[in-house]
Design an enzyme around this catalytic site. Structure first.
Site, short mmCIF file in Angstrom:
data_model
loop_
_atom_site.label_atom_id
_atom_site.label_comp_id
_atom_site.label_asym_id
_atom_site.label_seq_id
_atom_site.Cartn_x
_atom_site.Cartn_y
_atom_site.Cartn_z
N SER A 146 0.84 -1.20 0.00
CA SER A 146 0.00 0.00 0.00
C SER A 146 0.87 1.25 0.00
O SER A 146 1.91 1.29 0.66
CB SER A 146 -0.91 0.01 1.23
OG SER A 146 -1.57 1.26 1.35
N TYR A 205 -3.77 -1.16 9.73
CA TYR A 205 -3.71 -1.44 8.30
C TYR A 205 -2.35 -1.04 7.73
O TYR A 205 -1.69 -1.83 7.05
CB TYR A 205 -4.82 -0.69 7.57
CG TYR A 205 -4.71 -0.78 6.07
CD1 TYR A 205 -5.06 -1.95 5.39
CD2 TYR A 205 -4.25 0.31 5.32
CE1 TYR A 205 -4.94 -2.03 4.02
CE2 TYR A 205 -4.13 0.22 3.95
CZ TYR A 205 -4.48 -0.95 3.29
OH TYR A 205 -4.36 -1.03 1.93
#
Length: 257
Positions: free
Chosen positions: A186, A201
């Site tokens: 990410s 996350y």
């Protein structure tokens, strides 16, 4: 300043600029060269997790378009069958499906699903593994506001399951001395200095980046490429509609793009 010192600093500066220019030219060369024949380079089968929507769906279709047979790993049997049928209809490659709720990894149910995955790939020339499945919810919350079990589910999917699936597929690649592992990280771990309210996350995706970098070093000599892709905002269900459809929409690519 003495002439020798000026020459020394000029040389250091020239080497620094030359290094950046070399990296730029290398990236341009990668963009301009013909795509690799993935089937010939790595093998005839690919395993992909989370293939029923978003990036996973688009990557599964692209791998099938490249001629690779697919092992589709996901938690919804009906959706897996839909993807399998669409791939067979559009691209004529073989598919296998493995029902696996990755949030149950390291449980009795997860162990059984991992056994089914190992059986599904046994004897196959698996050349590509795409660890795409990921969870980013609950998000936009302070840590103390979130149920711990929801956070642990995120950890199990983004971190533990990715590790276990990779460990299951790698032995065959090592034996054949070729393969590619693509982990989906990410941009929240690379493009910005911090990603508050998505702390767990971002932390799991940082693990993916470091894990990938070290695996690359470990397995390069065995003919296996390892890569971490780090998308930022992409128009999938993981991105809020405000980002996907409104103020950032011109900057948010579709999964196919």
């Amino acid at each position: 300043m003495p002439a020798w010192m000026w020459l020394f600093y000029a040389t250091i500066g020239a080497l620094y600029v030359a290094g950046h220019c070399f990296r730029l030219l290398r990236h341009l060369a990668l963009c301009l060269r013909k795509p690799k024949d993935l089937r010939r380079r790595y093998g005839s089968w690919a395993v992909i997790t989370g293939p029923t929507s978003g990036l996973g769906w688009s990557m599964a279709m692209e791998l099938a378009r490249a001629g690779l047979n697919l092992v589709l790993v996901g938690r919804d049997p009906a959706k897996l069958q839909d993807v399998s049928d669409k791939i067979a209809r559009c691209h004529g490659v073989q598919t296998r499906t493995v029902v696996f709720d990755l949030s149950l990894v390291s449980t009795a149910q997860g162990d059984e699903a991992m056994r089914r995955l190992r059986e599904a790939i046994e004897g196959l020339d698996v050349g590509v593994l795409v660890n795409n499945a990921g969870v980013n919810k609950p998000g936009a919350l302070y840590l103390h506001e979130v149920e711990v079990e929801s956070l642990m589910r995120m950890v199990r999917v983004n971190l533990q399951a990715l590790t276990e699936v990779t460990a299951a597929v790698l032995p065959g690649m090592v034996q054949r001395r070729r393969g590619a592992v693509v982990n989906i990280g990410s941009g929240s771990t690379l493009a910005v200095p911090s990603f508050p309210l998505y702390s767990v996350y971002a932390a799991t995706k940082r693990y993916v980046a470091v894990f990938s970098k070290n695996l690359y070093v470990e397995y390069k000599s065995k003919g296996i490429d390892v890569q971490c892709q780090a998308p930022f905002f992409v128009a999938t269900r993981m991105v809020s509609s405000a980002v996907r459809d409104k103020w950032l929409s011109p900057l948010v690519p579709t999964p196919d793009a």
